[in-house]
Design a protein around this motif. Structure first.
Motif, PDB file in Angstrom:
ATOM      1  N   TYR A  74       0.839  -1.348  -0.068  1.00 19.78           N
ATOM      2  CA  TYR A  74       0.122   0.137   0.021  1.00 19.78           C
ATOM      3  C   TYR A  74       0.985   1.291   0.022  1.00 19.78           C
ATOM      4  N   ARG A  75       1.910   1.200   0.707  1.00 27.17           N
ATOM      5  CA  ARG A  75       2.598   2.446   0.881  1.00 27.17           C
ATOM      6  C   ARG A  75       3.354   2.827  -0.555  1.00 27.17           C
ATOM      7  N   LYS A  76       3.850   1.576  -1.244  1.00 25.52           N
ATOM      8  CA  LYS A  76       4.346   1.951  -2.504  1.00 25.52           C
ATOM      9  C   LYS A  76       3.262   2.673  -3.417  1.00 25.52           C
ATOM     10  N   ALA A  77       2.175   1.835  -3.563  1.00 26.87           N
ATOM     11  CA  ALA A  77       1.078   2.481  -4.331  1.00 26.87           C
ATOM     12  C   ALA A  77       0.661   3.786  -3.868  1.00 26.87           C
ATOM     13  N   VAL A  78       0.882   4.227  -2.722  1.00 30.50           N
ATOM     14  CA  VAL A  78       0.257   5.665  -2.304  1.00 30.50           C
ATOM     15  C   VAL A  78       1.468   6.504  -2.643  1.00 30.50           C
ATOM     16  N   ALA A  79       2.491   6.176  -2.564  1.00 23.17           N
ATOM     17  CA  ALA A  79       3.916   6.713  -3.020  1.00 23.17           C
ATOM     18  C   ALA A  79       3.840   7.091  -4.534  1.00 23.17           C
ATOM     19  N   ILE A  80       3.306   6.435  -5.240  1.00 19.15           N
ATOM     20  CA  ILE A  80       3.308   6.666  -6.776  1.00 19.15           C
ATOM     21  C   ILE A  80       2.463   7.439  -7.140  1.00 19.15           C
ATOM     22  N   GLY A  81       0.990   7.333  -6.576  1.00 22.19           N
ATOM     23  CA  GLY A  81      -0.144   8.068  -6.841  1.00 22.19           C
ATOM     24  C   GLY A  81      -1.092   7.928  -5.853  1.00 22.19           C
ATOM     25  N   PRO A  82      -1.002   9.015  -4.839  1.00 23.60           N
ATOM     26  CA  PRO A  82      -1.732   9.047  -3.674  1.00 23.60           C
ATOM     27  C   PRO A  82      -3.400   9.212  -3.919  1.00 23.60           C
ATOM     28  N   SER A  83      -3.718   9.864  -5.055  1.00 21.39           N
ATOM     29  CA  SER A  83      -4.989  10.095  -5.172  1.00 21.39           C
ATOM     30  C   SER A  83      -5.504   9.048  -6.284  1.00 21.39           C
TER      31      SER A  83
END
Length: 189
Positions: free
Chosen positions: A92-101
C-alpha cells in the motif's frame, strides 16, 4: 473483388485489434504488455483463491514495471488475505507513494492496517491524507476521524503507562475455556 474485400476485412480487423490493444493498455498505469499480462494472470489466480500463486505473478509484473499501481494494490489485498499485514502495508505504501489520489481507499486501508499493528503515527498521517481527498462518503469520514482519536489516545497511553498487575480470580471465575459473556442458563444458574 473477393481479394479486395478480404484485404479490407483484414485491414479492418488489424486496425480494430490495434485500437483495442491501445485502449487495453491505457486502462492501466503500465504500458508494458508483459506486466499487464502478468497482472491479469495474478488477478485470475486471486479470484480463484490461489493467493500464493497470485503473489508470484504480481511480483513478476513488478520486476518489469515498478510503477504499476494496480499491481501494488492487488498485492496489498492478497497479503491482507494471507494475514501478512506488514507485506500489505509495504505494498500500500508503494502504491500511495506513486499515486496518492489514484485510489483513495488505499489510504484508508493502509491506515487501518497501521492502526492494527500499532503504528499510530503513520496511521494518523494516512487517515488525515485520506480525509483530505474529495468525494468521500460520510461513513468513512466518521470512521477515519474516530480512528484518529484512537491513535491519539494510544500514543498518549503508550507514553504514560499505568501500573497494572492482573490477578487470577481462581477456578470459579477463570477456566481453561473462553469466558466472553456472563449468561443465565435455562435453569437460572
Amino acid at each position: 473483388m473477393k481479394a479486395i474485400l478480404r484485404r479490407g476485412f483484414l485491414l479492418s480487423f488489424l486496425i480494430f485489434h490495434l485500437c483495442i490493444g491501445a485502449i487495453w493498455a491505457q486502462d492501466y498505469t503500465s504500458s508494458s504488455k508483459k506486466a499487464i499480462k502478468l497482472y491479469v494472470k495474478g488477478q485470475e489466480l486471486y479470484d480463484s483463491r490461489q493467493n500464493d500463486l497470485a503473489v508470484v505473478q504480481l511480483e513478476a509484473a513488478l520486476e518489469i514495471d515498478t510503477s504499476f499501481i494496480e499491481v501494488y494494490l492487488l498485492l496489498a489485498g492478497v497479503h491482507s488475505e494471507l494475514s501478512s499485514p506488514k507485506d500489505a502495508i509495504d505494498a500500500y505504501r508503494k502504491a500511495v507513494a506513486i499515486g496518492p489520489s489514484f485510489f483513495p481507499p488505499a489510504l484508508f486501508n493502509l491506515a487501518s492496517l497501521e492502526l492494527r499493528i500499532g503504528d499510530y503515527a503513520n496511521a494518523k498521517v494516512h487517515y488525515k491524507t485520506f480525509l483530505s481527498m474529495p468525494g468521500m462518503r460520510q461513513k468513512y469520514r466518521q470512521l477515519s476521524e474516530f480512528n484518529i482519536s484512537i491513535c491519539d489516545f494510544a500514543e498518549v497511553a503508550m507514553k504514560n503507562p499505568v501500573p497494572f498487575k492482573p490477578e487470577n480470580l481462581g477456578p470459579n471465575v477463570n477456566s481453561a475455556y473462553d469466558e466472553y459473556y456472563p449468561g443465565i442458563t435455562a435453569d437460572n444458574d
